[in-house]
Scaffold this motif. Structure first.
Motif, PDB file in Angstrom:
ATOM      1  N   SER A  20       0.849  -1.174   0.000  1.00 37.75           N
ATOM      2  CA  SER A  20       0.000   0.000   0.000  1.00 37.75           C
ATOM      3  C   SER A  20       0.888   1.228   0.000  1.00 37.75           C
ATOM      4  O   SER A  20       1.521   1.550   1.009  1.00 37.75           O
ATOM      5  CB  SER A  20      -0.853  -0.044   1.255  1.00 37.75           C
TER       6      SER A  20
ATOM      7  N   LYS B  70       2.759  -5.455   7.293  1.00 36.96           N
ATOM      8  CA  LYS B  70       1.502  -4.729   7.420  1.00 36.96           C
ATOM      9  C   LYS B  70       1.187  -3.888   6.198  1.00 36.96           C
ATOM     10  O   LYS B  70       0.048  -3.523   5.966  1.00 36.96           O
ATOM     11  CB  LYS B  70       1.534  -3.827   8.652  1.00 36.96           C
ATOM     12  N   MET B  71       2.240  -3.606   5.385  1.00 33.95           N
ATOM     13  CA  MET B  71       1.979  -2.801   4.201  1.00 33.95           C
ATOM     14  C   MET B  71       1.308  -3.613   3.109  1.00 33.95           C
ATOM     15  O   MET B  71       0.703  -3.073   2.204  1.00 33.95           O
ATOM     16  CB  MET B  71       3.294  -2.257   3.650  1.00 33.95           C
ATOM     17  N   ILE B  72       1.434  -4.926   3.228  1.00 38.29           N
ATOM     18  CA  ILE B  72       0.900  -5.782   2.169  1.00 38.29           C
ATOM     19  C   ILE B  72      -0.607  -5.867   2.321  1.00 38.29           C
ATOM     20  O   ILE B  72      -1.099  -6.220   3.394  1.00 38.29           O
ATOM     21  CB  ILE B  72       1.538  -7.173   2.269  1.00 38.29           C
ATOM     22  N   PHE B  73      -1.354  -5.552   1.279  1.00 29.92           N
ATOM     23  CA  PHE B  73      -2.804  -5.595   1.447  1.00 29.92           C
ATOM     24  C   PHE B  73      -3.468  -6.769   0.733  1.00 29.92           C
ATOM     25  O   PHE B  73      -4.654  -6.971   0.850  1.00 29.92           O
ATOM     26  CB  PHE B  73      -3.449  -4.254   1.048  1.00 29.92           C
ATOM     27  N   ARG B  74      -2.706  -7.532  -0.010  1.00 31.25           N
ATOM     28  CA  ARG B  74      -3.204  -8.826  -0.491  1.00 31.25           C
ATOM     29  C   ARG B  74      -2.008  -9.762  -0.428  1.00 31.25           C
ATOM     30  O   ARG B  74      -0.974  -9.484  -1.023  1.00 31.25           O
ATOM     31  CB  ARG B  74      -3.690  -8.750  -1.945  1.00 31.25           C
ATOM     32  N   ASP B  75      -2.113 -10.884   0.246  1.00 29.77           N
ATOM     33  CA  ASP B  75      -0.923 -11.738   0.342  1.00 29.77           C
ATOM     34  C   ASP B  75      -0.827 -12.723  -0.819  1.00 29.77           C
ATOM     35  O   ASP B  75      -1.669 -12.715  -1.722  1.00 29.77           O
ATOM     36  CB  ASP B  75      -0.878 -12.451   1.694  1.00 29.77           C
TER      37      ASP B  75
END
Lengths: 173, 429, 510
Positions: free
Chosen positions: B42, B58-63
């Motif tokens: 993000s 935490k910055m990842i919004f879809r793993d």
């Protein structure tokens, strides 16, 4: 308001409508018991006396209560079909549950950017400034058989509609 | 025959497009090309990352499972360099070609870098738009024990970067060409409140100025010389004066561009089967009626989704964007929408409530009794209600006087609108 | 002393272990009994303001509240009761009439409790209502004295037709109707609940003297529209939309006097429905000023019949007083299609306590003498008899029918079904249950969806019980019980009472 972790990435079907809580303001008597039961349902003990008077931390309710003169009503997340909050969430903490179609919230993923608060046209999400994250949002009591506010409203002002917009009563499940 | 959907760009516009395609068409092939190596992230959160407030996770919004679960092929570290609309192929930097039936350009934006004397390939000078930028800055800060930094540009990116630097214990001097901070987002009053707070947090804010020359020492950035002649000593410089849409791929094609890639209400470019969405697109503007680039995360997400539906054959109209920002600066949460700084004209009515001692400021801009602009500083609860009012173009004249009150809520709105929201399906972003 | 501090009638006990200070009680009390002190974080209660409606007790989520009578205040004795002492004290303070609500609660003999029913054993088998059809259908209206048939020959067979024209009838699925309660004395939600339950069950409700509110027009075809002494809301639309017309001469709670709805309660909706200016007092005079004799009543009855083209029954409601038998006889001869008699236990929204408790006779006696008199005069068939006045159970209903009533009106019982706890403070307009009030804070409490459901349930429950009792007697149609005094016996009533009621003592056989 914990959601199931692995569900968050799966695309949900567009035509699956979630259940929806609807408030009839003409029957709201302003007692605010909806909030009391929401808090109780989301507390650790699920017991009203322990939740209010015990040592466990008391959660916030997922309800915004508004009152002006003899008109009052409770507002909670509508689990919209096309939720603006999902588009705004920077971390994917807000997600749509694949099975139920409800909009859920993973508190651990949230960074408190307040984009959801900016986007929700109902203003249904509460900011938790102390912990820098979105504080509280209705999750339709997924872990109970029936939403606590609907089950306990003394005047049936809050009702639950199923996927087809039909009213659901407590023993329908 | 399986339709091949190709998406250039792996941020929210690209991902939302992929989701929309999958929802509509389960059999097509969906490929996303990203010139970055991280699975996705993000972008607005890089300042939180810089400040050490969040981890990379935490910055990842879809793993990773998102791509496999939805059968989306993600190719990272690959950069598209040109499009051949006639052949329906794109060419990557390693000369490979990829075919497509429908293409989405979601390449986002890139930072504007002005020519500054002495700047060329000097270590210690950064822009701040990508994860890599933040990563490199953190490495540099650690290796060089950075204590002071200069940030050029007091817009949203510049100030968010400043927040990150301050959180790392670095003192910051902000240099801004305009006569106030956040000149494009807020009005004068809000800018002043925020500037005061920034100064209280130890920043220096130098307005009406810019950098004309940078100076080196020991092979890296050591200071800047400003237009006014002033000299700043610092260990690091961040250039954050603006972002432009990355329209490079349109060059040499019939894809019409202006500031961004121009798209219609179905997010289609002027070339058949090629779409654009996100920070790169110039799409319908909700307030002005024309087209504009609105480089905001929720707008990009929505545009991507609309593009995806249209690409997959489900005709969906884009209803237009307007600026919307939620940013916490110097400890003050702020939310703003639309036209926050209207021109001096009798057609705009402005309602203001200010409590400087509480660092509270709220302003509503009305045109024809409809809200077209909104700023709130200090208290942001339920600000989204105003977004709804803007979107619905509601005539607010009957409750205009209560708009700024603390108790403003649905009870003061007409009950038909309230009932629509309560039983309806919400409102589009 | 000039100003005595009255002891409170009620004690409010709050279990501190259970109270979570949610403040629901604070919010819902119409009399502001409970309050929350934010500074000290305490909820406190002032029992002097409490009227004993129990709304807070019911709504408390942890059951922390208990409202009970304060017994130990005045040293009572058999002659000077607590209530007597209190009443005199109050009159000494105010100099005015003491008002009260709901029906009389004085210790007059409860005749229903002294009457028992028969059951079939051996000689006459009982009937199982779950297995065999049980008819509760009741027709209200004038019945012809004799029935003539004629026949035609068609296709070689006789086809019979009825020669006698039948006067208009109301068809009830059960011999229970909802009594007259005016819009003004009760809230719109109350009437909405009752009207819907009546329509769904197949019986009727009564508008009372408040007119027919616009919102209830969909239920007008199940409404008996009342023409009372104030003639509120009476116009041709009113008469035509109802199912029957009822001239109200009096009611059991306040025989002989009129009614008074204070101007403060005559708000927009009420003013429109009653067709009087907003804010004016709605005064119902004691007599109808155009009925000063039985001949005048006959004129009005026929004027109304003309107005509805003889298509609807026109009835008369009176309070049951000393000479009720003679009065009813006169009313029947005056042309009424039915007569409703309201006993001393009839309810009201507001009445002077002395009148409520001292004027009128028990309905049990009234039914018996009216039925007997009309039979003796050979005119029993000319009008139906509807009994009203404090029916508390299906047993009361079935006994009333056995004594001679065609059907009964229930008022108090219906309100209790909706939530009323008989605190008797209706006249204050602060009914916490949203029934006897027009205050929007309070009327919203009565959700008509829930109210209609509850009122319907009451009708159903009592109807099913009546079927059980009928079946137990070996009777399968309520018609066979009507006036069938032989199915009743008395216990603990003296000879005179039994004579008036027309029933034998328990133990006596045919």
């Amino acid at each position: 308001m914990q959601g199931k972790h692995g569900e968050m990435n799966k695309t949900s079907k567009k035509n699956m409508k979630p259940r929806r809580i609807v408030l009839r303001e003409e029957y709201c008597i302003g007692c605010r018991l909806c909030e009391v039961h929401c808090i109780t349902q989301h507390s650790m003990s699920r017991n009203i006396i322990k939740a209010y008077r015990g040592t466990e931390p008391r959660p916030e309710s997922g309800i915004y209560f508004e009152e002006s003169g003899p008109v009052s009503f409770a507002l909670q997340c509508r689990h919209c079909d096309d939720p603006p909050c999902l588009y705004s969430c920077l971390t994917g903490a807000l997600y749509r549950d694949r099975k139920s179609g409800q909009v859920l919230y993973n508190k651990d993923k949230c960074v408190g950017c307040w984009m959801c608060i900016m986007s929700c046209p109902l203003g249904a999400i509460k900011p938790d400034f102390k912990n820098q994250r979105a504080g509280s949002k209705c999750d339709l009591c997924l872990e109970a058989e029936f939403p606590a506010c609907v089950a306990n409203c003394p005047n049936e002002a809050i009702i639950l509609l199923d996927e087809n917009g039909q009213r659901m009563l407590k023993n329908d499940d | 025959m399986t339709i091949e959907y190709l998406i250039i760009g792996n941020s929210t516009a690209g991902i939302n497009a992929a989701e929309a395609i999958r929802e509509t068409n389960n059999t097509g092939k969906v490929t996303i090309i990203s010139d970055e190596r991280i699975v996705n992230y993000s972008r607005p959160l890089i300042s939180h990352y810089l400040g050490g407030k969040i981890t990379e996770e935490k910055m990842i919004f879809r793993d990773r499972e998102f791509y496999s679960d939805n059968r989306i092929e993600l190719q990272t570290g690959r950069k598209a360099v040109s499009i051949n609309p006639g052949r329906k192929t794109i060419v990557l930097s390693d000369n490979t070609k990829i075919k497509f039936d429908k293409l989405l350009i979601a390449t986002g934006g890139e930072p504007i870098v002005p020519p500054i004397e002495g700047k060329i390939s000097m270590p210690g000078i950064f822009t701040f738009t990508k994860y890599d930028d933040a990563r490199q800055m953190l490495d540099y800060m650690k290796k060089n024990k950075v204590k002071q930094a200069v940030v050029l540009g007091a817009g949203l990116i510049g100030l968010k970067c400043t927040e990150g630097l301050l959180a790392q214990g670095i003192t910051v001097s902000i240099v801004e060409l305009a006569d106030r901070v956040l000149a494009n987002t807020f009005d004068r009053a809000a800018s002043e409140i925020l500037e005061k707070e920034l100064m209280r947090n130890g920043c220096r804010v130098l307005k009406n100025d810019t950098i004309v020359r940078v100076e080196k020492s020991a092979g890296k950035f050591a200071g800047a010389v400003l237009k006014t002649g002033r000299k700043l000593k610092a260990d690091m410089l961040v250039i954050a004066i603006g972002v432009v849409p990355r329209i490079g791929l349109a060059k040499g094609t019939q894809i019409k561009t202006s500031r961004g890639i121009i798209v219609n209400d179905r997010m289609q470019t002027s070339v058949r089967d090629i779409y654009a969405a996100g920070d790169v697109a110039q799409a319908a503007d909700f307030l002005s009626g024309g087209k504009s680039v609105t480089a905001i995360w929720p707008v990009a997400a929505r545009q991507g989704r609309v593009a995806g539906y249209n690409m997959a054959g489900k005709s969906t109209e884009y209803s237009g964007s307007f600026a919307m920002n939620s940013v916490e600066l110097a400890g003050i949460p702020t939310i703003s929408f639309g036209l926050t700084n209207p021109p001096e004209s009798p057609e705009y009515e402005v309602l203001v409530r200010t409590e400087p001692e509480n660092r509270f400021y709220r302003k509503i801009v009305l045109k024809n009794n409809r809200i077209v602009g909104f700023i709130t500083l200090g208290r942001i609860e339920r600000a989204g209600i105003f977004l709804g009012l803007i979107r619905e173009r509601l005539n607010v004249s009957s409750y205009k006087n209560s708009l700024l009150s603390d108790s403003f809520g649905f009870l003061l709105l007409p009950s038909e609108y309230r009932k629509h929201l309560v039983t309806g399906n919400g409102i589009e972003v | 002393m000039a100003k005595a501090k009255r002891n409170s009638e009620f004690i409010i006990e709050r279990d501190k272990e259970k109270c979570v200070k949610c403040q629901a009680c604070v919010r819902v009390c119409a009399n502001n009994v409970h309050s929350f002190d934010a500074g000290g974080d305490t909820v406190s209660s002032d029992p002097l303001l409490c009227v004993g409606c129990h709304f807070c007790e019911d709504i408390c989520p942890t059951g922390a509240l208990r409202i009970s009578r304060n017994i130990s205040d005045i040293k009572a004795n058999a002659n000077w009761s607590r209530e007597t002492v209190r009443s005199i004290t109050k009159q000494a303070e105010t100099g005015g009439i003491l008002l009260t609500g709901m029906g009389s609660d004085v210790h007059l003999k409860d005749y229903f409790r002294h009457i028992i029913l028969n059951a079939a054993q051996v000689t006459n088998p009982s009937i199982d209502p779950l297995r065999e059809p049980m008819e509760l259908k009741t027709f209200i209206g004038s019945k012809p004295g004799k029935v003539e048939y004629g026949f035609n020959i068609a296709g070689g067979r006789k086809k019979y037709f009825l020669k006698t024209s039948l006067p208009p009838q109301l068809m009830l699925e059960t011999p229970i109707m909802f009594s007259a309660m005016s819009f003004g004395s009760v809230s719109l939600n109350t009437l909405r609940s009752i009207a819907q339950a009546a329509a769904e069950y197949g019986t009727y409700w009564n508008t009372g003297e408040g007119g027919l509110p616009e919102e209830l027009k969909p239920f007008a075809n199940r409404a008996i529209v009342q023409v009372a002494s104030g003639r509120f809301g009476v116009d041709i639309d009113y008469l035509e939309s109802g199912a029957a017309v009822e001239i109200k001469i009096g009611q059991g709670a306040k025989p002989g006097i009129g009614g008074h709805l204070p101007g403060e309660k005559v708000s927009g909706q009420i003013s429109r429905t009653r067709m009087i200016p907003e804010g004016t007092d709605a005064l119902s005079p004691a007599p109808h000023h155009d009925i000063y004799s039985i001949e005048d009543l006959r004129q009005l009855i026929y004027a109304l019949k003309e107005a509805v083209c003889y298509r609807k029954p026109v009835g008369v409601k009176i309070a049951a007083v000393h000479n009720v038998a003679a009065i009813v006889s006169g009313i029947v001869r005056a042309g009424a299609d039915y007569v409703a008699i309201d006993g001393i236990r009839g309810g009201t929204g507001a009445a002077p306590t002395v009148i409520r408790d001292n004027v009128g006779i028990p309905i049990e006696l009234a039914i018996a003498v009216v039925d007997q008199r009309l039979r003796e005069e050979g005119i029993r068939h000319q009008a139906s008899v509807i009994a009203a006045g404090g029916f508390r159970s299906s047993a009361d209903v079935i006994k009333a029918i056995a004594l001679g009533a065609d059907a009964v009106y229930i008022g108090t019982a219906a309100l209790v079904a909706l939530g009323c706890h008989i605190c008797q403070k209706c006249y204050t307009g602060k009914c916490n249950w949203g029934i006897a009030t027009q205050d929007p804070y309070l009327t919203r409490r009565l959700n008509p969806e829930i109210g209609a459901r509850r009122a319907f349930n009451l009708l159903r429950a009592w109807s099913v019980e009546i079927k059980e009792m009928l079946g137990g007697m070996g009777i399968n149609a309520i018609e066979s019980l009507r006036g069938n005094r032989e199915q009743l016996r008395a216990v603990g009533l003296d000879e005179k009472e039994r004579e008036i009621l027309g029933i034998k003592h328990a133990g006596e056989t045919w």
